[in-house]
Design an enzyme around this catalytic site. Structure first.
Site, PDB file in Angstrom:
ATOM      1  N   VAL A  56       0.868  -1.173   0.000  1.00  0.00           N
ATOM      2  CA  VAL A  56       0.000   0.000   0.000  1.00  0.00           C
ATOM      3  C   VAL A  56       0.903   1.220   0.000  1.00  0.00           C
ATOM      4  CG1 VAL A  56      -1.750   1.316   1.251  1.00  0.00           C
ATOM      5  CG2 VAL A  56      -1.876  -1.178   1.186  1.00  0.00           C
ATOM      6  N   ALA A 101       4.575   4.120   2.980  1.00  0.00           N
ATOM      7  CA  ALA A 101       4.066   2.895   2.359  1.00  0.00           C
ATOM      8  C   ALA A 101       4.198   1.754   3.360  1.00  0.00           C
ATOM      9  CB  ALA A 101       4.865   2.560   1.102  1.00  0.00           C
ATOM     10  N   LYS A 102       3.575   0.649   3.107  1.00  0.00           N
ATOM     11  CA  LYS A 102       3.744  -0.540   3.948  1.00  0.00           C
ATOM     12  C   LYS A 102       3.232  -1.737   3.159  1.00  0.00           C
ATOM     13  CE  LYS A 102       5.050  -1.324   8.283  1.00  0.00           C
ATOM     14  NZ  LYS A 102       5.886  -0.559   9.197  1.00  0.00           N
ATOM     15  N   GLY A 103       3.731  -2.901   3.477  1.00  0.00           N
ATOM     16  CA  GLY A 103       3.256  -4.066   2.738  1.00  0.00           C
ATOM     17  C   GLY A 103       3.664  -5.334   3.407  1.00  0.00           C
TER      18      GLY A 103
END
Ligand code: NAD
Length: 417
Positions: A56, A101-103
């Site tokens: 994301v 962001a992160k995922g």
């Protein structure tokens, strides 16, 4: 819960800035959400196995997006969204030129071999290589991902784009990771406490501190506070046990114990306590450094600390946060308190881009400057708007992102933020 809480805290900050609704929606909406299927062959030559990978990318207004990659069966879009959003505000609070962001991948690393994990990671890079990169989105380690996983990402990405160490941070030192990265988040936490004590005209000397979680962040925070600042770590709890010593625990010995036993339980340098008792321990400062949602409406009334420093992401529910405000307990929020990690990740990226390595003294020195400046900026907003520390940190971050967004285009009706 995390997504709801992070939105609630965002709106409190936005409210303090009197930000119009349409701008709030723009700032909350992720720029891009990526979901990819990852198919690998098992080592035993049996069935094909498939997983989902998520990234994301929340906001890229102030720079390439930055955030961790988590490997856990619970990884999904909602969780990644909440954490991506927090990364945008965290990078803005410390004013490093990144977005958020992160995922992650919904794999349980204990159920696959290292070779399989390597292939899953490479499949993720193959499917996301067009939307990550040193000027686009730079992943980093998070739960269950370590320096070796970052090394694999760098290797796979470099096959397509040429030698690219700056595509990920948290790499092994042999592959141009940064000196001082491992201790960075804990050091940032300790610096926040030092700054808070300065405001009271004292130093952390003899300050009593309780810590939940003695992993990377909790152990470095404890060691730095004890050995460099002369504070007393009087209680520590983790997933399996707890230990207390009113004269102060020997944090080096405790860290060695945890390395061997994976828990603080049965550490001989103190008395055994119930692990959750650490949150309400009789100490001047509480550092939650384990997991999210541990400070709730149920225990907030019993917390004895006057200062809570959120080393973990999202340890305080909004209900508990309101109780702390009522009780006059100051909460240094995660987006400031644990930003030391992303700050040194930024230094790693800078060193990779410049192909020039800093020594650990320089990393510590630059980290100190950035953390102290961020701390002072949050306090300035707080005093100006007469709001709590978390709301001030969000307001500062939202202001920085909002102003940057509006400066990138000509607007007929810019909003004064
Ligand atoms: P870690 O895995 O090294 O350590 C986690 C610690 O929490 C361990 O001591 C574990 O026993 C304890 N723990 C786990 N579940 C628990 C439970 N149910 N109750 C009590 N204790 C429990 O992780 P870490 O890297 O130290 O990260 C800790 C927190 O800090 C996380 O919230 C993470 O997102 C956040 N954080 C970490 C970094 C970083 O640089 N590592 C940066 C920013 C934020």
């Amino acid at each position: 819960m995390m997504l709801e809480a992070s939105h609630r805290y965002f709106h409190q900050g936005a409210e303090a800035l009197e930000l119009p609704q349409h701008l709030r929606e723009i700032l909350l909406t992720p720029f891009r959400v990526v979901k990819v299927e990852l198919v690998i062959e098992r080592d035993d030559g049996g069935m094909l196995q498939h997983y989902y990978g998520y990234r994301v990318q929340h906001n890229r207004v102030r720079g390439p997006m930055k955030g961790g990659l988590r490997y856990h069966p619970s990884v999904d879009e909602d969780h990644a969204s909440a954490l991506a959003n927090l990364m945008t505000w965290k990078t803005a609070v410390v004013n490093v030129p990144f977005g958020g962001a992160k995922g992650g991948i919904n794999v349980d690393p204990s159920q696959v071999t290292r070779g399989e994990l390597d292939r899953i990671t490479r499949a993720f890079v193959q499917h996301t290589k067009d939307v990550i990169g040193p000027t686009v989105d730079i992943p980093a380690p998070d739960m269950n991902t370590d320096a070796s996983v970052m090394g694999w990402i760098m290797d796979e990405y470099s096959k397509y784009e040429g030698f690219s160490p700056a595509v990920v941070t948290g790499k092994p030192l042999d592959l141009f990771g940064s000196a001082g990265r491992e201790e960075a988040t804990g050091r940032g936490v300790a610096i926040c406490i030092q700054e808070a004590m300065k405001e009271q005209g004292r130093t952390p000397e003899d300050l009593t501190i309780a810590i939940q979680g003695f992993g990377n962040v909790g152990s470095f925070a404890g060691k730095i506070l004890q050995h460099e600042m002369a504070a007393k770590i009087v209680a520590v709890g983790d997933h399996a046990g707890g230990v207390a010593n009113p004269s102060g625990l020997d944090t080096n010995a405790l860290a060695e114990w945890v390395k061997e036993h994976r828990t603080v339980k049965d550490f001989p340098g103190g008395d055994a306590i119930d692990p959750t008792a650490v949150l309400t321990w009789d100490a001047e400062v509480l550092i939650p450094a384990a997991i999210e949602d541990v400070l709730t409406a149920d225990n907030a009334g019993d917390v004895k600390a006057k200062l809570i420093v959120e080393a973990a992401n999202g340890p305080t529910t909004p209900e508990a946060d309101a109780i702390f405000q009522e009780r006059g307990i100051d909460v240094i929020p995660d987006i400031l308190a644990n930003a030391g990690g992303v700050t040194v990740s930024y230094f790693e990226w800078v060193q990779n881009i410049q192909q020039f390595n800093w020594d650990v003294e320089r990393v510590r020195d630059e980290l100190g400057k950035i953390m102290c400046k961020a701390y002072a900026s949050v306090r300035e907003v707080q005093q100006d708007k007469k709001i709590d520390t978390r709301t001030a940190a969000f307001a500062l971050a939202i202001r920085r992102v909002g102003r940057a967004a509006q400066s990138r285009v000509h607007l007929r009706q810019p909003v004064d933020i």
